[in-house]
Design an enzyme around this catalytic site. Structure first.
Site, PDB file in Angstrom:
ATOM      1  CG  ASN A  69      -2.171   0.769   1.048  1.00 37.20           C
ATOM      2  OD1 ASN A  69      -2.534   1.066  -0.083  1.00 37.20           O
ATOM      3  ND2 ASN A  69      -2.826   1.129   2.126  1.00 37.20           N
TER       4      ASN A  69
ATOM      5  CB  THR B  40      18.341 -19.177 -23.564  1.00 35.65           C
ATOM      6  OG1 THR B  40      18.723 -18.930 -22.213  1.00 35.65           O
ATOM      7  CG2 THR B  40      16.856 -18.946 -23.710  1.00 35.65           C
TER       8      THR B  40
ATOM      9  CE  LYS C 254      18.103 -16.232 -26.302  1.00 40.30           C
ATOM     10  NZ  LYS C 254      17.190 -15.368 -25.558  1.00 40.30           N
TER      11      LYS C 254
ATOM     12  CE  LYS D 237      13.591 -13.465 -26.484  1.00 35.96           C
ATOM     13  NZ  LYS D 237      13.307 -12.600 -25.357  1.00 35.96           N
TER      14      LYS D 237
ATOM     15  CD  GLU E 122      12.795 -14.440 -20.893  1.00 41.48           C
ATOM     16  OE1 GLU E 122      13.078 -13.318 -21.327  1.00 41.48           O
ATOM     17  OE2 GLU E 122      13.583 -15.418 -20.951  1.00 41.48           O
TER      18      GLU E 122
ATOM     19  CG  HIS F   6      13.627 -16.004 -16.706  1.00 44.81           C
ATOM     20  ND1 HIS F   6      13.120 -14.730 -16.785  1.00 44.81           N
ATOM     21  CD2 HIS F   6      14.702 -16.036 -17.532  1.00 44.81           C
ATOM     22  CE1 HIS F   6      13.866 -14.026 -17.636  1.00 44.81           C
ATOM     23  NE2 HIS F   6      14.826 -14.797 -18.101  1.00 44.81           N
ATOM     24  NE  ARG F   7      17.530 -11.075 -13.141  1.00 43.83           N
ATOM     25  CZ  ARG F   7      18.461 -10.234 -12.717  1.00 43.83           C
ATOM     26  NH1 ARG F   7      18.435  -9.792 -11.473  1.00 43.83           N
ATOM     27  NH2 ARG F   7      19.427  -9.823 -13.517  1.00 43.83           N
TER      28      ARG F   7
ATOM     29  CG  HIS G  34      17.791 -16.121 -15.055  1.00 44.59           C
ATOM     30  ND1 HIS G  34      18.348 -16.068 -16.308  1.00 44.59           N
ATOM     31  CD2 HIS G  34      17.135 -17.301 -14.998  1.00 44.59           C
ATOM     32  CE1 HIS G  34      18.035 -17.164 -16.975  1.00 44.59           C
ATOM     33  NE2 HIS G  34      17.287 -17.931 -16.197  1.00 44.59           N
TER      34      HIS G  34
ATOM     35  CB  SER H 231      21.490 -15.974 -18.305  1.00 42.11           C
ATOM     36  OG  SER H 231      20.874 -16.068 -19.559  1.00 42.11           O
TER      37      SER H 231
END
Length: 466
Positions: free
Chosen positions: A114, A164, A166, A168, A195, A285-286, A318, A370
């Site tokens: 809040n 990763t 690709k 992607k 992600e 993953h973030r 990550h 990464s």
């Protein structure tokens, strides 16, 4: 006289308590506060404490039905920020009773739910949280943790390698599986769903899971090493997410993946519990973190999101590269990397750690580097992150001129060369380029990679300074 004292009174009369001795059971928060002009820092700090705990804008009749002293948040210390005239660090202590056990969701709703829109503040940033032992113990934490993961994978004494896949978006499931196979066969430990690969029209999740499982079993048989592919189980509903995780378990694969910020802490904790119960590792993953943590004066610092993930549960997360294409400053990054991996972390303001944190044996999380890294970065990465990390080269594998498998070979050779050099007592950071050059003499794949990306210099200004 009858009745109670109605009206609006200054927050600082109730919520600014500089004499307060913090308890071992309190959750402690460090906020970077930028008050509006004319608002004194004590009032601003007290306002944060009030609005994130028991207070509201006016005195209410029902205050008399509770024990405010037991339940209120308290601003117990304020310090100026060096070099910033308008900013202060306000320290707030929250009684443990304000929080539901085992719920990161509730913790964040209370502490940051809040106050960030509050008119008396120009800006507000949560810099750090001290999670008391009593609260830590209500969380399962990571499904397995660093040691169990090494034992499951039978990989010791070095960082793990990932990639990763690709492009992607746009590959068919079969072609995607082919790319996975080539990378794993070449020497990587893991490949990864991007992600934003969930279940789109060009590649539905079930097809991807099947082809990736086939790829990793084939690579495993050929190399004699355990392989994994982070199957992204993130979905639009928790039920759908669980369906994907269950299918992954039925395929017998070692690891699944989740986007914990877009998916939410409730979904993440649910998945983490399932993963522990069913022997799945969980890669986190973030995605969306920079929306929350990139502004220096407003939002939540990533170290708080990292601590929250360790509580909610994940085996990898990550955490920036310090050297690649994404922002991140070395000392700050190493601060939250330690918060992820270690059991006990001392307060150290030079690394952005505001509080001493004891995790009381909650499993650790492997940091994942990464983003924009390649073979020339390998010496620096092994030096910065040490053995307990995952180094992920997407373009740095798939961008190899000879293809994915040679790209994977180049990365694995570079890693093994750096680990060997370090074990022989060489300073990987100082002699890095030399170590890579030597190794490339007997590895044509590495030589080709070295040629594409050339040597690098570590010279750029990081944004996130203290």
């Amino acid at each position: 006289s009858a009745g109670f004292k109605a009206g609006v009174k200054d927050y600082k009369l109730t919520y600014y308590t500089p004499d307060y001795e913090t308890k071992d059971t309190d959750i402690l928060a460090a906020f970077r506060v930028t008050p509006q002009p004319g608002v004194p820092p004590e009032e601003a700090g007290a306002a944060v404490a009030a609005e994130s705990s028991t207070g509201t804008w006016t005195t209410v009749w029902t205050d008399g039905l509770t024990n405010l002293d037991r339940y209120k948040g308290r601003c117990y210390h304020i310090e100026p920020v060096a070099g910033e005239e308008t900013q202060f660090i306000a320290y707030v202590a929250y009684p443990l009773d304000l929080f539901e056990e085992g719920s990161v969701t509730n913790m964040f709703t209370s502490i940051v739910g809040n106050v960030f829109g509050f008119k008396a503040l120009r800006a507000l940033r949560l810099e750090d949280l001290r999670i008391p032992v009593a609260y830590v113990k209500t969380f399962q934490g990571p499904p397995h943790g660093i040691q169990v993961e090494r034992d499951k994978l039978n990989k010791y004494g070095r960082p793990l390698l990932g990639c990763t896949i690709k492009p992607k978006l746009g590959l068919s499931a079969k072609n995607y599986g082919r790319a996975v196979y080539e990378c794993l066969r070449g020497g990587l430990d893991f490949t990864k769903d991007d992600e934003n690969v969930n279940s789109q029209p060009f590649m539905r999740w079930r097809d991807r899971f099947l082809f990736c499982a086939e790829a990793l079993y084939k690579a495993q048989a050929e190399t004699g090493e355990i392989k994994g592919h982070y199957l992204n189980a993130t979905a639009g509903t928790c039920e759908e997410m669980m369906k994907r995780a269950i299918f992954a378990r039925e395929l017998g694969v070692p690891i699944v993946m989740h986007d914990y910020l877009t998916g939410g802490f409730t979904a993440n904790t649910t998945l983490a519990h399932y993963c522990r119960d069913n022997g799945l590792l969980l890669h986190i993953h973030r995605a969306m973190h920079a929306v929350i943590d990139r502004q220096k004066n407003h939002g939540i610092h990533f170290r708080v999101l990292a601590k929250a993930l360790r509580m909610s549960g994940g085996d990898h997360i990550h955490s920036g590269t310090v050297v690649g294409k994404l922002e991140g400053e070395r000392e700050i990054t190493l601060g939250f990397v330690d918060l992820l991996r270690d059991d006990f972390i001392e307060k150290d303001r030079s690394r952005g750690i505001y509080f001493t944190q004891d995790w009381v044996s909650l499993p650790g999380v492997l940091p994942v580097a990464s983003g924009g890294i390649h073979v020339w970065h390998m010496p620096a990465l092994t030096e910065i992150f040490g053995d307990d990390s995952v180094l992920q080269f997407g373009g740095g594998t798939l961008g190899h001129p000879w293809g994915n498998a040679p790209g994977a070979v180049a990365n694995r050779v570079a890693l093994e060369a750096c680990v060997q050099a370090r074990n022989e007592g060489r300073x990987x950071a100082r002699e890095g380029n030399e170590i890579i050059r030597e190794a490339s003499k007997w590895s044509p794949e590495l030589a080709a990679a070295c040629e594409v990306w050339k040597e690098i210099k570590f010279e750029f200004e990081a944004m996130d300074t203290l």
